[in-house]
Design a protein around this motif. Structure first.
Motif, mmCIF file in Angstrom:
data_model
loop_
_atom_site.group_PDB
_atom_site.id
_atom_site.type_symbol
_atom_site.label_atom_id
_atom_site.label_comp_id
_atom_site.label_asym_id
_atom_site.label_seq_id
_atom_site.Cartn_x
_atom_site.Cartn_y
_atom_site.Cartn_z
ATOM 1 N N MET A 72 -8.929 13.026 9.313
ATOM 2 C CA MET A 72 -8.211 14.585 8.788
ATOM 3 C C MET A 72 -7.083 13.317 7.693
ATOM 4 S SD MET A 72 -6.486 17.522 10.443
ATOM 5 C CE MET A 72 -7.808 18.173 11.264
ATOM 6 N N SER A 73 -6.565 12.559 7.806
ATOM 7 C CA SER A 73 -5.687 12.243 6.734
ATOM 8 C C SER A 73 -6.726 11.469 5.962
ATOM 9 C CB SER A 73 -4.636 10.625 7.731
ATOM 10 O OG SER A 73 -6.541 9.535 7.917
ATOM 11 N N HIS A 103 1.611 15.856 -0.927
ATOM 12 C CA HIS A 103 2.954 13.870 -0.161
ATOM 13 C C HIS A 103 3.049 14.114 1.161
ATOM 14 C CE1 HIS A 103 5.165 11.108 0.664
ATOM 15 N NE2 HIS A 103 6.422 11.510 0.238
ATOM 16 N N ALA A 104 3.669 15.923 1.388
ATOM 17 C CA ALA A 104 3.830 16.586 2.748
ATOM 18 C C ALA A 104 2.749 17.280 4.000
ATOM 19 C CB ALA A 104 4.337 17.628 2.348
ATOM 20 N N LEU A 105 1.678 17.090 3.433
ATOM 21 C CA LEU A 105 0.797 17.334 4.434
ATOM 22 C C LEU A 105 0.100 16.395 5.057
ATOM 23 C CD1 LEU A 105 -1.144 20.876 2.768
ATOM 24 C CD2 LEU A 105 0.743 20.578 4.646
ATOM 25 N N LEU A 133 -0.355 12.010 9.061
ATOM 26 C CA LEU A 133 -0.872 10.704 9.743
ATOM 27 C C LEU A 133 0.157 10.683 10.930
ATOM 28 C CD1 LEU A 133 0.930 9.124 6.977
ATOM 29 C CD2 LEU A 133 -1.972 8.918 7.817
ATOM 30 N N ILE A 134 1.354 11.990 11.557
ATOM 31 C CA ILE A 134 1.863 11.614 12.566
ATOM 32 C C ILE A 134 0.927 12.030 13.663
ATOM 33 C CG2 ILE A 134 3.369 13.260 13.534
ATOM 34 C CD1 ILE A 134 4.887 13.560 11.345
ATOM 35 N N LEU A 135 -0.057 13.069 13.044
ATOM 36 C CA LEU A 135 -0.918 13.754 13.850
ATOM 37 C C LEU A 135 -2.331 12.974 14.557
ATOM 38 C CD1 LEU A 135 -2.967 17.083 12.436
ATOM 39 C CD2 LEU A 135 -1.029 16.450 14.096
ATOM 40 N N VAL A 136 -2.392 11.504 13.579
ATOM 41 C CA VAL A 136 -2.771 10.178 13.967
ATOM 42 C C VAL A 136 -2.114 9.348 15.051
ATOM 43 C CG1 VAL A 136 -3.541 8.064 13.200
ATOM 44 C CG2 VAL A 136 -3.814 9.576 11.893
ATOM 45 N N ALA A 137 -0.545 9.359 14.710
ATOM 46 C CA ALA A 137 0.148 8.692 15.660
ATOM 47 C C ALA A 137 -0.154 9.514 17.517
ATOM 48 C CB ALA A 137 1.716 8.632 15.468
ATOM 49 N N LEU A 138 0.395 10.313 16.695
ATOM 50 C CA LEU A 138 -0.320 11.251 18.189
ATOM 51 C C LEU A 138 -1.751 11.493 19.384
ATOM 52 C CD1 LEU A 138 1.357 15.053 17.573
ATOM 53 C CD2 LEU A 138 2.320 12.845 19.358
#
Length: 245
Positions: free
Chosen positions: A104-105, A214-216, A221-226
């Protein structure tokens, strides 16, 4: 809240649940999965329609793929838990979740719908596996007099995560789009509908789409970290504990 819960005879959310590794891991993961669910359900649609330029029907089918694969993940987790530990099942689901979030990223304006749907399928599968694994683990490992409380705390953590995700990701999107919000126009509606996009000057449309992109991607990337956080918690579960062990 913590002080009150520790002082009453029958607390709503006993602090003893946080001393149990399985229950505390389940609550933390449910919180993270709640954040993830809201990030996908609310903001992937914006990317599909606003950046890629697909219709609402196409974006609905893609999100439906995640909804459909969630129960499949839950069923798969049930079969896994009959053979291996909670730790192995949760980690397998988190690994699938990581692959989906990385896919997704990597989205961009030229990404094909098959790639987007595959990422949703994998994330739904991984989330479904984790949801069922932690639900069964928490219920099985809790004492009879705390089983209902432990289950409701798990559900509450997921709902709290969804609320936190909606607020946090909305803030990220608004902060990234702040240069375009001075006029007070509803940019999301304009950029997500063919008529609205056609009404914008080409230069303005390109700049707004770039801002959304850019915002999405920050959200993705936050979802990858999670997802990495979720597998880390899964690997911290006690070894060898499962339905038959």
């Amino acid at each position: 809240f913590v002080l009150y819960e520790r002082s009453v005879a029958e607390p709503i959310w006993p602090m003893s649940l946080w001393r149990d590794r399985v229950a505390s891991s389940g609550n933390i993961v449910s919180l993270a999965l709640g954040v993830t669910t809201m990030g996908i359900a609310a903001y992937l649609l914006v990317y599909i329609q606003g950046v890629i330029g697909a219709s609402a029907t196409v974006s609905g089918f893609i999100i439906m793929a995640m909804s459909a694969s969630g129960p499949v993940g839950a069923l798969t987790a049930g079969q896994f838990m009959l053979r291996v530990s909670y730790r192995a099942t949760a980690s397998a689901g988190a690994a699938i979740y990581i692959v989906g979030s990385i896919m997704m990223s990597l989205l961009d304006a030229q990404t094909g719908f098959a790639w987007v749907m595959a990422s949703c399928l994998l994330m739904g599968l991984g989330i479904g596996m984790n949801n069922n694994t932690y639900l069964v683990a928490v219920q099985s490992e809790s004492a009879w007099n705390q089983r209902g409380i432990a289950t409701s705390a798990l559900m509450f953590s997921r709902i709290l995560g969804q609320a936190m995700g909606a607020a946090a990701f909305g803030g990220v999107l608004n902060a990234s789009l702040s240069p375009f919000l001075a006029s007070g126009e509803d940019l999301a509606t304009k950029i997500m509908t063919p008529a609205g996009r056609a009404a914008l000057p080409p230069d303005s449309a390109a700049a707004i789409i770039s801002g959304f992109d850019h915002a999405l991607h920050v959200i993705f990337l936050i979802l990858v970290a999670l997802s990495i956080f979720v597998i880390t918690i899964g690997l911290m579960l006690p070894k060898g504990r499962g339905i038959r062990k």
